[in-house]
Design a protein around this motif. Structure first.
Motif: not given
Length: 238
Positions: A107-119
């Motif tokens: 969440s802090n480094n932005g990787e979670l956001g990338d996965l959520l955009k794919e979802a």
């Protein structure tokens, strides 16, 4: 576009003869984001589960969850399914993401956001704002701040026994009941000031409340010990 957070807690079939792995597959097929946790998002039963639920809440994404405490077969089954022995476990698009520490780092480094955009293709997924910093103040400065602002809530994170030994005027004990009241009904712009014996326990409490969205949070960095030394010598040292 923002959209409503939906986090229904899924129930298992309750059939002891049902293959847990098949049940888990079925759950993961029901939502792009799925969280196996202890408790529910509204009432988590462990700090790690609470942390992941709060992270998902901050990202404002809909998700489903399952309370592993309600079904021992599923609780063990998810550990085998992901080859990951701890709870919580977050899945996105049926792929295992990780537990509490991994999700927080992503969440802090932005990787979670990338996965959520794919979802959620086509959705406007934006990162949550970082929590405000705890304002560290020594006891002498804290006394001045409290004198100038009578609306600050002075919260004591020590034990009741410690309070009986030494306490500060107008402070209240931060017990679990008060924590739930603050999180459930207090204005997040209400100023909070925390203290303990020497500032360590209260710092952790202050950081927790900033992570929950409170905007004006102070920690008395030298605690009641510093208050006794530098503000009011009538307060007993211990």
């Amino acid at each position: 576009m923002k959209f409503k957070v939906v986090s229904p807690n899924v129930e298992s079939s309750g059939n002891s003869g049902t293959d847990p792995q098949a049940q888990i597959e079925q759950m993961l097929s029901g939502s792009p984001v799925f969280l196996f946790m202890k408790g529910t998002p509204e009432s988590p039963q462990c700090g790690f589960s609470s942390k992941v639920a709060e992270i998902l809440k901050a990202w404002e994404v809909p998700y489903q969850s399952f309370n592993v405490l309600s079904d021992e077969n599923i609780r063990q089954g998810v550990k085998d399914f992901a080859n990951w022995q701890t709870i919580p476990q977050l899945y996105i698009n049926k792929e295992f993401v990780g537990g509490s520490d991994v999700v927080e780092e992503m969440s802090n480094n932005g990787e979670l956001g990338d996965l959520l955009k794919e979802a959620f293709p086509g959705r406007n997924i934006t990162p949550p704002p970082p929590p405000v910093e705890v304002q560290e103040v020594a006891a002498l400065e804290a006394a001045s701040i409290l004198k100038e602002n009578s609306e600050i809530r002075l919260l004591d994170v020590r034990t009741q026994h410690e309070r009986e030994t030494a306490s500060l005027d107008n402070s209240v004990l931060l017990d679990q009941e008060l924590v739930e009241e603050i999180l459930g009904s207090w204005d997040q712009n209400a100023p909070l000031m925390f203290f303990c014996h020497v500032g360590e326990r209260s710092r952790q409490a202050a950081q927790y409340f900033t992570s929950q969205g409170f905007q004006q949070v102070y920690n008395i960095s030298d605690g009641i010990k510093g208050w006794s030394s530098n503000v009011d010598s009538s307060i007993p040292q211990y």
